[in-house]
Design a protein around this motif. Structure first.
Motif: not given
Length: 179
Positions: A12-26, A60-74
């Motif tokens: 269970v993750i408390a918080g749907a900010g960028p960190v919480g949502l990215f962690l949930a995906c991972e 490092s954030t851009l790299e993490a988003f790129h590795r997960r296929g999220l960067l182009e969407e963002i």
């Protein structure tokens, strides 16, 4: 002892900010069942929109988003608001745009030759992407939901109690359990 089979969530993750949502995906990628609890009912807070919600993303954030296929969407979602971002960020209108600093000494974009960098992300994203929080969270929430992450809004976490068998989270008058 608690019956582990009755616990629907691994995390269970408390918080749907960028960190919480990215962690949930991972965690979902790792095969875990994830619940995200967010105290705010509305994901469209004025503080997440321009000009207050403007954030610069680190390499490092851009790299993490790129590795997960999220960067182009963002990048695509951010381009819809790029003119508004330029108006909100006064430094983007300057003839010499700041690129950062080293030991407090400012350096500028025009002094950086990125063509000489031996490694760059194979993407249309610049090395210094600015995005508003509303856009970023929208892309991350859509990805999390598409992966099966459950996101509940209007659930402020009041208490977390851990035992050797599970974790109990109390939020908005309800109780949630995780392994």
């Amino acid at each position: 002892m608690h019956d582990q089979s009755s616990i629907p969530y691994d995390v269970v993750i408390a918080g749907a900010g960028p960190v919480g949502l990215f962690l949930a995906c991972e965690l979902q990628l790792a095969g875990l069942q994830v619940l995200v609890l967010e105290q705010s009912q509305d994901s469209h807070s004025a503080l997440k929109q321009l000009p207050f919600g403007l954030r610069g993303l680190s390499i490092s954030t851009l790299e993490a988003f790129h590795r997960r296929g999220l960067l182009e969407e963002i990048v695509a979602a951010q381009q819809l608001t790029s003119d508004a971002i330029k108006r909100a960020a006064h430094w983007m209108q300057q003839t010499r745009r700041p690129a950062g600093h080293f030991a407090g000494l400012q350096f500028y974009q025009d002094n950086i030759d990125v063509a000489k960098w031996s490694w760059r992300l194979p993407t249309s994203a610049d090395a210094n992407l600015a995005v508003d929080m509303a856009t970023l969270e929208s892309v991350l929430a859509a990805r999390a939901r598409s992966m099966g992450v459950e996101i509940r809004r209007g659930f402020a976490v009041n208490a977390v109690v851990a035992s050797s068998e599970d974790v109990t989270v109390q939020a908005a008058g309800e109780t949630f359990r995780a392994r």
